[in-house]
Design an enzyme around this catalytic site. Sequence first.
Site, PDB file in Angstrom:
ATOM      1  N   ASP A 187      -3.624   6.620  -4.449  1.00 17.17           N
ATOM      2  CA  ASP A 187      -3.480   5.458  -3.557  1.00 17.17           C
ATOM      3  C   ASP A 187      -3.854   5.820  -2.119  1.00 17.17           C
ATOM      4  O   ASP A 187      -3.012   5.847  -1.220  1.00 17.17           O
ATOM      5  CB  ASP A 187      -2.047   4.934  -3.608  1.00 17.17           C
ATOM      6  CG  ASP A 187      -1.932   3.547  -2.990  1.00 17.17           C
ATOM      7  OD1 ASP A 187      -2.942   2.815  -2.977  1.00 17.17           O
ATOM      8  OD2 ASP A 187      -0.840   3.207  -2.503  1.00 17.17           O
TER       9      ASP A 187
ATOM     10  N   SER B  21       2.668  -0.561   3.881  1.00 15.33           N
ATOM     11  CA  SER B  21       1.745   0.149   2.987  1.00 15.33           C
ATOM     12  C   SER B  21       0.608   0.796   3.768  1.00 15.33           C
ATOM     13  O   SER B  21       0.034   0.191   4.675  1.00 15.33           O
ATOM     14  CB  SER B  21       1.156  -0.813   1.960  1.00 15.33           C
ATOM     15  OG  SER B  21       2.007  -0.975   0.860  1.00 15.33           O
TER      16      SER B  21
ATOM     17  N   HIS C 213      -4.408   0.274  -2.504  1.00 19.53           N
ATOM     18  CA  HIS C 213      -4.002  -1.068  -2.921  1.00 19.53           C
ATOM     19  C   HIS C 213      -4.114  -2.075  -1.775  1.00 19.53           C
ATOM     20  O   HIS C 213      -3.970  -3.274  -2.003  1.00 19.53           O
ATOM     21  CB  HIS C 213      -2.589  -1.061  -3.512  1.00 19.53           C
ATOM     22  CG  HIS C 213      -1.489  -0.857  -2.515  1.00 19.53           C
ATOM     23  ND1 HIS C 213      -0.986   0.391  -2.207  1.00 19.53           N
ATOM     24  CD2 HIS C 213      -0.792  -1.738  -1.762  1.00 19.53           C
ATOM     25  CE1 HIS C 213      -0.019   0.271  -1.310  1.00 19.53           C
ATOM     26  NE2 HIS C 213       0.118  -1.018  -1.027  1.00 19.53           N
TER      27      HIS C 213
END
Length: 800
Positions: free
Chosen positions: A297, A378, A251
């Site tokens: 992811d 992230s 992402h």
Amino acid sequence: MIKLSNLYIITLCFVLLGGNLNAQVSKGGMPVSLSENMRSEMEFVQFQFNEADIPPTTSQGLLKSLKFAHKHECSVDVLANGNMQIVNDKKVWRLGITSENARSLYLVFNNYQLPPSGELFIYTPNYSKIIGAFTKFNNKASGKLATIPLQGDSIILEYAISINEVAPGELVLGQVWHDYIGIVPGTSLLKDNRYGLSGDCNIDINCYEGTNWDKERQAVCRLIGGGQICTGSLLNNTRNDARPFFLTANHCINSQALVDDMVVVFNYESPHCNGPDGSVEQSISGGTLRATTHHLDFCLIELSVPPLPSYKPYFAGWNVEEAQAERSTVIHHPLGDVKKISEDFEPPTTANYDGGYDFDSHWLVKEWNLGTTEGGSSGSPMFNEAHQIVGTLTGGQANCDYLYNDYFSKMSMAWDEYSDSTDQLMFWLDPDSTGVTAMNGYDPYFGNHWPNVNIAVDNQVINVGEEPSFTDLSTGNATSWNWWFSGGTPNHSTEQHPKNIEYTYRGSFDVVLEVTNKYGTRSKVFSNYITVKDNCIDYNNLQSSEAYAEATSSDEWGAITGHNDQGFTEFAEKFIHKTGRVIYGVYIFPTQLYSASGFSTFNLMVWEGAGQPTTMRHLQTVNYSDLIVNEWNFIEFPQLVYTSGDFYVGYQIDNSHADTLAIANVPPRGLSGYNSCMVRKEGVWYQMNFFNQEHNTSLAIEPRVCKHTVGVDEENIVRSIDIRVFPNPADNYLSIDLDVPNTTQTQFTIVNSLGQVYIQTTVGLINRQTEIAIDHLPAGIYFIQVATNKFSETKRFIKL
């Protein structure tokens, strides 16, 4: 486009980045306009952005990338739109870019192909920040070039080629990113505006918690791309060949276009725990997308060039087995801040994460024990207890106010869940199909990089007076060492392997080692590394079931163990036949403590003697203000005091003013009770029960006495010696005779009964004698302290 006439460029200062942005590597130098003071009209391309459209910042339950910029899509040909001038032997194009109210701007060129003489500089209008020159060295097959952000809402592009260049090259701007939160400050290009913005619970990587993660932290980088900030890490492969694989979240980066636009920043960390901002000068832009999938992811990128040795790169190990880690450690850049470390002491559990990801594809950290994660974290690696990556952060609810529920995409799923090479890690990380499922990290410059600091000692738990020897275990071909030993003597050494560091007091002590090699200096604090035990006893004269109590009242005023109507001036507690001991200090328990002047003192003393205090071994002035009433107070001696038989510990008070001092005592034991307390009145020592036969008692004085055998070198103990002071009483001169070798440097200190220093001098003796003039002293009682480097003694005399 808008046109600004007569734009005068004011040269304030400039920062040149020479060789610090690999794949964005700049040649250095200065724009032509800076040296030639070009003042022609300049075209500005202006972009508009409505800040009401700024998306909300990352909150609970969302992905943990941090959006910071809006993308202006464009196609701006610098050669066609810029203002061109011929200056000396060069053609120079200049073009301004502005996006109103931007905190900073960064650029992506969709078509960047420069000829041999081409040089591109990008700078702020006042030249306070300059990057470049970018040259043909930055040409890539993709034709892309991404730059780091520059502070402010306006920047200038300046492109120059030789007047004889056959073709001018191609320079077409494709994206202008408008920073709306501020990731670059105005003070220095090499500093960053995200510093200090993460939550207070986050822990700097250079704090104690990061001590065992020196190598792994070198793998973790901050990622800027697609208008957002994330985290990622260098990744080892089964060939251990330093191929620059970089792992982050899908992402964050999920297309080659985003890879082309990204900038990876190495070593953005504070230099020490809770220290200042770090540098962002080491970076790489661009690369090749190798593997990612929207089902999982993760994103694997091969950076456009290998990191330079000065970046100290480390390629982290990994484990792709499904087994749970015993504990989890995450190194990351929360809110784009300097590098932090977070830990969960419990095993993660298998979980699902919303957003279209596969079933059971994530590890769940239920609660952080140290730190947390935030937007910007992230893609950060989750390490297991073996320091191997087992997952990458997707998102979750955790923050400093709510330490629960963070989700990490499993490496075990990314490994080979999907068969296509562009959807899995195995094809890239195990190119020879070895079947390996776990790899340790790889340091390509081991022995040829900044040192990794480590130490050993022959014994971490020692007795007072022992002298441990230390060994340097650092790697990296060190050339110099600086050690610091808290509590040790000496407390500093530049030896590689210091020996005979003496510890004379109990406690837990830090050791600090700073190591330098030709690449730089690193240091590490080894907290509470040495534990010193003293095998000591706090002597007292308490009998079975006894306890100290408030100082017993005197007949008319005060207390029998302090200021009172009896006129006592000195008090002593006797300790019987403690041969071969050293005294480190004394505990006392005052129950009355008042200074009329606010600056009152008393003398703490140690004597030897068979039936009464006779020979003074130690005198130390103590301030009332240094004590706490109704508590035990430890008074440490500045030097060890050696005793060879019965000794006394006591105090001398001044009865000439309205002070109030009294030490707790055992409630009087009655006619047949034991007495260890003596008092002095008008120069004569008495047993306490002399004044009242029922006042058999003991004082709340407890010397910390240690056996001589704990390792204290007898030659280094400050002993007492016999000295003769005459005449006594004295008038104009005081003669001193002592049994030490001639020429011994001897210090003489004369103090009054209040501890005030009147004379202090150091002389060499002649025939073991010296003479001191005292004609200027007021009449009264004085003490003379005589000390050499081996001996100490105190004598009392009267000045007529």
